[in-house]
Scaffold this active site. Structure first.
Site, PDB file in Angstrom:
ATOM      1  CG  HIS A 459      46.663  71.738  19.632  1.00 42.71           C
ATOM      2  ND1 HIS A 459      46.914  72.871  18.898  1.00 42.71           N
ATOM      3  CD2 HIS A 459      45.489  71.245  19.195  1.00 42.71           C
ATOM      4  CE1 HIS A 459      45.893  73.076  18.067  1.00 42.71           C
ATOM      5  NE2 HIS A 459      45.016  72.096  18.236  1.00 42.71           N
ATOM      6  CB  CYS A 857      45.264  55.962  14.579  1.00 45.42           C
ATOM      7  SG  CYS A 857      44.210  56.172  16.013  1.00 45.42           S
TER       8      CYS A 857
HETATM    9  C1  PEP Z   1      45.599  58.854  20.376  1.00 46.08           C
HETATM   10  O1  PEP Z   1      45.190  59.137  21.501  1.00 46.08           O
HETATM   11  O2  PEP Z   1      46.571  58.111  20.164  1.00 46.08           O
HETATM   12  C2  PEP Z   1      44.950  59.414  19.189  1.00 46.08           C
HETATM   13  C3  PEP Z   1      45.302  59.041  17.979  1.00 46.08           C
HETATM   14  O3  PEP Z   1      44.009  60.363  19.388  1.00 46.08           O
HETATM   15  P1  PEP Z   1      44.327  61.889  19.740  1.00 46.08           P
HETATM   16  O4  PEP Z   1      45.765  62.118  19.550  1.00 46.08           O
HETATM   17  O5  PEP Z   1      43.474  62.694  18.826  1.00 46.08           O
HETATM   18  O6  PEP Z   1      43.878  61.972  21.164  1.00 46.08           O
END
Ligand code: PEP
Ligand code: MG
Length: 901
Positions: A459, A857
């Site tokens: 995080h 992403c």
């Molecule tokens: C992912 O899981 O790659 C993502 C972009 O979402 P998060 O990191 O918010 O879980």
């Protein structure tokens, strides 16, 4: 006779070429190439024992492969013929250097032996031939010293001590002030050390010396120093090193001789002027070892003008031949210049950009060639302040560099303290064991973030990177004691308010006051990025959830938002209580009231983001994380309840926000805490990453998604009314596994938007693909999706079964040591596993809906190696944190260029 051709273990320099780097190592391949370019008179002759021979040696438990000794004998004979001298000839001996040379350079990690071939007789011959007795004994002294250290393992300090004593006896300061007799005595004492330490005398037979030196270089590949260097630099152990045997030329023949290193351009700034160091009357080792103070290359022009002019000309020739900035080693032997090695110069990002731009303007490189010379990942360093590189500082501890840039500030231990300090204008570093959703306000307020746990996908790392805050995570040497408000590390205790500095690129932590130097995008950097834009196929968007991040990313050239994580909008200090009230609501009406308050914030956040992103796509992801992330932990509430029951004042920040204010009675407070405890316990999950999150939240609590969709629709309308244009809206559903999940969520989006006056054509609906099943059932899912965005963070976590918050701090190092992994799969995509799932998802997705738009992403969207794979997998865009946008633009161009060549 065997029908199988014998493996060729040895190549003359005249047989090699730069393309043969894997077989001949970087040095061997480049010396061969340079021999061809500059001519045999300029490059001393020699041969290379291949990396394959080293690999065979390792496989046979340190036995040289069959045929190697005979091939070395033949190559040596050819070298002797060419030189017109014999190794060990008592009258006029040939001397050789024996140097390592791996595929990737490993500076100082592998071994070298110079002046090999001398013995008690040939040293006399060398003295007589050259008429320079001191030179002959200096060469022999160097050889025995290196042989003793490298081949027979005599400790370097003991050898150096002998030299020190010799200088003391003579009353001189420098090695060069020792005379032939001193050196002869040193040779004797070194030989004695060899005999004592290895129970064998120093070998007088030159061929035995050579074989032992070749083996010692192979062995140095397996030495501790080299192994740990390879771990850090991700060089596979299996590559092995080549060994280069080259005729010696002598820089230690007096004042008309010398040795040096030079760069074709300034290696720090990239300025188009050669730089470098040299030493008169010295061999190369003296220049690199730092025992004597070197002189600037410009001074060579005065001391040896002819050699200097030739060197300058050669640097130009090599640069245009290699089409890259070069780093060379040279020796001047009695006025004559010899080139010993050349390679592409390692350079910081600033110099890389300068070289690329200048080289295009000089007509040396085309735009695409220039873009290829840049290490894309290093570019991020140009956008953040860094520790002043000219200042040395003590490192207190090391963690994982998770978000680049350096920061100094006072230690604080909570987000609230960080916010308060920022309001008072104090710069702070937020130090925590790990961070959680409600620490985010503290990230904004702090100059940097330091955690003792977690890895690059934790995080703390994600949020810090998103905001461009320097961050070091997983500094496990630190014992962060939140209760005592102190950090214990080794024998030091640091308290709240004391200063600490972090370097988010290297992971270093310091208590020294290191000055910071700021960096910005200059014209040259812009130029490189413009070239990259003309060359790439992949679009580059950003992961942003605040107007500031969105603006920053646009400045860096983002072509839209690929991921707006709406949960971050609920994490601001003034929102958390409302979010908690929504989660803790006892009746639907109470929940709707709380949501209505949140909707106002969501709408204004969206409006501000849409204004920044006018005309560009904005992908908004509906709420993803488990709800309990917004609540205090069960243990915290429990402790608080016990304190309050015992008569203490409530202190749990924010937990009481829905309790009606400061004037509640003790019973009211306890009652609220009991209720909170009940809800927190009810929401607690054994494995929250695989629990009630993603679209499961939307299915269980549709009113949350409805509120978000209303806020999106209203914001889009408001911005359109104000300025005539809004963004290209994309609504994204997280963590979809089953096509029916998406079908239901899509209906919810379309219906709610319709109630707000938004038609289907006004926006698109798509999904994150971040679970293995979603990749395998992508054709079915695609029927309900206008776009896919691969969430490679969760996809890595779920495909590999590695918890993204735990693996990097706890397991990764061991996995790297055991050669299971060579880097974190959360940093660079695991192509054979996760990558194949992604490919499958992309292929099936297009099969299900040919016009589907495909993005990535996850954090990998900003990683150059992963970007190469995404380009090849037919992805349309990558999305990454704002500060990685320029990196991704260049990496996307490089991927496109390499795919064509
Ligand atoms: C992912 O899981 O790659 C993502 C972009 O979402 P998060 O990191 O918010 O879980
Ligand atoms: Mg995810």
């Amino acid at each position: 006779m065997s029908a199988v051709a014998e493996t060729q273990w040895v190549y003359d320099f005249t047989e090699g070429a730069r393309e043969m780097r894997e077989l001949l190592g970087g040095k061997g391949a480049n010396v061969a190439e340079m021999t061809r370019v500059l001519g045999a008179e300029r490059v001393p002759a020699g041969f290379t024992v291949t990396t394959e021979a080293c690999v065979a040696y390792m496989a046979a438990e340190r036995h040289v492969p069959d045929g190697l000794e005979a091939q070395i004998a033949q190559a040596l004979r050819r070298l002797e013929d060419q030189a017109g001298k014999r190794l060990g000839d008592p009258d006029d001996p040939l001397l050789v250097s024996v140097r390592s040379g791996a595929r990737e350079s490993m500076p100082g990690m592998l071994d070298t032996v110079l002046n090999l071939g001398l013995n008690d007789r040939s040293v006399q011959g060398l003295a007589a031939r050259t008429g320079n007795e001191r030179f002959a004994w200096d060469s022999y002294r160097r050889f025995v010293q290196m042989f003793a250290g490298v081949v027979r393992g005599v400790a370097g300090e003991r050898l150096e001590r002998e030299i020190e004593q010799a200088k003391q006896r003579r009353g001189v300061r420098l090695d060069t002030e020792l005379d032939a007799e001193d050196l002869r005595r040193l040779v004797e004492s070194f030989k004695e050390l060899v005999r004592q330490d290895s129970d064998e005398p120093f070998p007088q037979e030159p061929r035995a010396q050579l074989d032992a030196a070749v083996r010692a270089v192979f062995d140095s590949w397996l030495g501790e120093r080299a192994v740990s260097y390879r771990r850090i630099n991700r060089i596979p152990d299996a590559w092995g090193t080549a060994v280069n045997v080259q005729q010696m030329v002598f820089g230690n023949r007096g004042d008309t001789s010398g040795s040096g290193v030079a760069f074709s351009r300034n290696e720090i700034t990239g300025e188009p002027r050669p730089s470098g160091d040299f030493l008169p009357n010295a061999q190369g080792e003296d220049v690199v070892s730092g025992v004597r103070n070197t002189r600037d290359i410009a001074e060579l022009a005065e001391l040896m003008p002819e050699a200097h002019a030739e060197l300058m000309e050669i640097l130009r020739t090599l640069e245009s031949h290699y089409k890259d900035m070069q780093d060379v080693e040279f020796t001047v032997d009695d006025g004559r210049l010899y080139m010993l090695q050349t390679r592409s110069a390692k350079r910081p990002a600033q110099a890389a950009v300068r070289f690329a731009v200048d080289a295009v303007h000089e007509g040396l490189l085309s735009e695409s060639e220039a873009v290829m010379t840049i290490d894309a990942a290093a570019l991020e360093a140009l956008l953040h302040p860094t520790f002043d590189p000219s200042v040395d500082y003590d490192v207190l501890a090391h963690g994982v560099g998770a978000s680049p840039g350096a920061a100094m500030g006072e230690i604080v231990f909570s987000a609230a303290d960080a916010v308060e300090a920022a309001e008072q204008g104090r710069g702070v570093i937020l130090v925590r064991p790990f961070t959680e959703a409600d620490d985010v306000a503290g990230f904004h307020a702090a100059r940097g973030i330091l955690t003792s746990e977690g890895g690059k996908a934790s995080h703390a790392a994600l949020v810090a990177r998103g905001m461009g805050r320097p961050c070091v995570v997983g500094a496990s040497e630190l014992d962060v004691d939140l209760g005592a408000r102190e950090i214990r590390v080794a024998n030091t205790v640091l308290h709240e308010g004391e200063r600490i500095g972090i370097d988010g690129a290297t992971g270093s932590i310091t208590t020294d006051d290191v000055p910071l130097v700021s960096a910005r995008m200059d014209e040259r950097f812009e130029q490189v990025l413009t070239w990259a834009d003309g060359l790439r196929r992949l679009a580059v968007r950003t992961n942003a959830d605040t107007p500031d991040d969105a603006r920053q990313a646009r400045e860096f050239g983002a072509q839209g938002i690929g991921l707006c994580r709406t949960e971050h909008m609920f994490m601001a200090t003034d929102r958390v209580p409302k979010m908690r009230a929504m989660i803790l609501a006892d009746s639907p009406q109470e929940r709707r009231d709380a949501l209505a308050e949140l909707a106002v914030h969501q709408q204004s956040d969206f409006e501000r983001i849409f204004e920044v992103m006018q005309g560009l796509p904005v992908t908004i992801r509906l709420l993803d994380p488990p709800l309990h992330e917004f609540l205090p932990s069960r243990a915290e509430v429990q402790i608080e309840l016990e304190r309050v029951r015992g008569g203490a004042q409530p202190s749990l920040e924010g937990a009481m926000a829905d309790s009606g204010g400061d004037h509640d009675s003790q019973e009211d407070v306890s009652g609220h805490l009991e209720h909170l405890l009940e809800r927190v316990s009810a929401l607690e999950e054994v494995n929250p990453m695989l629990g009630t999150r993603g679209c499961r939240l939307g299915l269980l609590h549709p009113e949350i998604y409805e509120m978000q969709i209303q806020a999106i629709a209203r914001a889009a309308r408001a911005v359109r009314e104000r300025s005539g244009a809004g963004p290209a809206l994309e609504v994204m559903i997280p963590l979809v596994n089953y096509e029916r999940e998406l079908e239901l969520m899509r209906d919810l989006v379309v219906q709610t938007a319709a109630q707000e006056g938004l038609e289907e054509g006004d926006f698109t609906v798509g999904t994150m693909i971040e679970l293995p099943r979603a990749c395998l059932a992508a054709d079915r899912i695609a029927r309900h999706a206008d776009f896919f965005s691969f969430g490679t963070n969760d996809l890595t976590q779920t495909a590999l079964g590695f918890s993204r918050d735990d693996i990097e701090g706890k397991i990764l190092d061991r996995y790297i040591d055991a050669r299971i992994l060579d880097r974190s799969p959360f940093e660079t995509l695991d192509v054979p596993g996760v990558g194949q799932l992604l490919r499958m998802g992309a292929w099936l997705g297009r099969k299900g809906r040919p016009e589907i738009e495909l993005g990535v992403c996850g954090e990998h969207g900003g990683d150059p190696d992963s970007i190469t794979f995404f380009h090849a997998s037919g992805i349309d865009y990558v999305s990454c944190s704002p500060y990685r946008v320029p990196v991704a633009r260049v990496a996307a161009a490089q991927a496109a260029i390499s795919a064509e060549t």
